[in-house]
Design a protein around this motif. Sequence first.
Motif, mmCIF file in Angstrom:
data_model
loop_
_atom_site.group_PDB
_atom_site.id
_atom_site.type_symbol
_atom_site.label_atom_id
_atom_site.label_comp_id
_atom_site.label_asym_id
_atom_site.label_seq_id
_atom_site.Cartn_x
_atom_site.Cartn_y
_atom_site.Cartn_z
ATOM 1 N N ALA A 176 0.906 -1.145 0.000
ATOM 2 C CA ALA A 176 0.000 0.000 0.000
ATOM 3 C C ALA A 176 0.944 1.193 0.000
ATOM 4 O O ALA A 176 1.796 1.315 0.890
ATOM 5 N N ILE A 233 -2.304 4.628 4.371
ATOM 6 C CA ILE A 233 -1.587 3.364 4.127
ATOM 7 C C ILE A 233 -1.134 2.717 5.436
ATOM 8 O O ILE A 233 -0.985 1.494 5.501
ATOM 9 N N LEU A 258 -3.588 0.315 6.786
ATOM 10 C CA LEU A 258 -3.737 -0.952 6.060
ATOM 11 C C LEU A 258 -2.602 -1.938 6.344
ATOM 12 O O LEU A 258 -2.448 -2.932 5.639
ATOM 13 N N LYS A 304 -1.458 -2.528 -4.262
ATOM 14 C CA LYS A 304 -2.860 -2.876 -4.038
ATOM 15 C C LYS A 304 -3.686 -1.654 -3.617
ATOM 16 O O LYS A 304 -4.920 -1.670 -3.701
ATOM 17 N N TYR A 305 -2.985 -0.615 -3.159
ATOM 18 C CA TYR A 305 -3.665 0.587 -2.659
ATOM 19 C C TYR A 305 -2.702 1.756 -2.824
ATOM 20 O O TYR A 305 -1.504 1.620 -2.571
ATOM 21 N N SER A 361 -2.128 6.093 -2.179
ATOM 22 C CA SER A 361 -2.544 7.368 -1.591
ATOM 23 C C SER A 361 -1.677 8.476 -2.165
ATOM 24 O O SER A 361 -0.446 8.360 -2.196
ATOM 25 N N ILE A 374 -7.269 -1.388 -8.469
ATOM 26 C CA ILE A 374 -6.476 -0.771 -7.407
ATOM 27 C C ILE A 374 -7.183 0.497 -6.927
ATOM 28 O O ILE A 374 -7.530 1.364 -7.736
ATOM 29 N N PHE A 375 -7.382 0.615 -5.623
ATOM 30 C CA PHE A 375 -8.047 1.790 -5.066
ATOM 31 C C PHE A 375 -7.053 2.933 -4.887
ATOM 32 O O PHE A 375 -5.932 2.719 -4.418
ATOM 33 N N TYR A 396 -6.694 6.704 -3.107
ATOM 34 C CA TYR A 396 -7.253 7.712 -2.202
ATOM 35 C C TYR A 396 -6.566 9.038 -2.474
ATOM 36 O O TYR A 396 -5.334 9.125 -2.481
#
Length: 309
Positions: free
Chosen positions: A15, A35, A38, A112-113, A115, A142-143, A145
């Motif tokens: 992340a 992050i 997570l 996977k994530y 920011s 993939i998210f 933010y």
Amino acid sequence: MWVTSSTSNVKTPTAIALGNFDGIHLGHRQVIKPIIELEAEYIPTLVTFTPHPQEFFTGKTRQLLTPLTEKVKRLESLKIRQLVRLPFDSSLASLGPQAFVEDILVKQLNVKYISVGQDFRFGKGREGNAQMLQELANNLGIFVYITKLKTLVSGESGLRISSSRIRQCLAVGNVRQAKEMLSYPYSLEGMVVRGQQVGRTIGFPTANLQIPADKLLPRRGVYCVRVILATEEVIKGVINIGSRPTVNGQVPTVEVHLLDWSGNLYATFLRVQLEKFLRSEQKFPSLDALKNQITQDCMIARQTLSQDV
């Protein structure tokens, strides 16, 4: 914390917080926070670039608010477990936004994530922005933010927090506003090395700090400071940043005088927190005049640091 410049050595899945993060200021911390939350699923990873893209394109060396060693310490305190320093070269600079996401973030970093800050730009010619990153990454599952820009809530309320603005504050000696944006005092740290020992001859022995070559120095002059010794003891002091024109100094130095303290500091590590700018660098007509001014500086520093608790 694991630090690497090779994507083949990256610990995955990740992340990531993506950006340059010079200073690790309040705005950066907002980007980093998601992050960390997570960490049970992914490895909280900061992904940055070296050299700074601006340095790559201009060819001019860029002084840093937080050189690597200092940055690592601050990131560790925030529970970041990995720092990936992507080599910024012609190959990376030529990647378009989609290729950067697919080839670097997905294939090499197993992201996977993600920011990022609201003003994040990436890809060839800075073509990509935060919204484009969000769209490209979402298509791959993939998210992303996006953190809103952070502003000061006191003083100059509404003033955007940024590394550039912190640099501007330091250039004029406004270390108090820099502290507000960083959330910690701007500090100079390094080993104590032997200097010319002029201070001893006038009753004000100083510790000559060897600062990393890529550390950004603030406006030249005298500041009141707090000095953190290797034992974590905190001592009040004054620091002079400059070339010491009164004694015909040629090379800029960083010299700190500890108030009401004596001892041998050679070859020890000091961290010096800048608390307030006192005066500009100046040339005095004599050593006696310099001594009198330093006496006044020390008196003001004692009063100031006693009030700032």
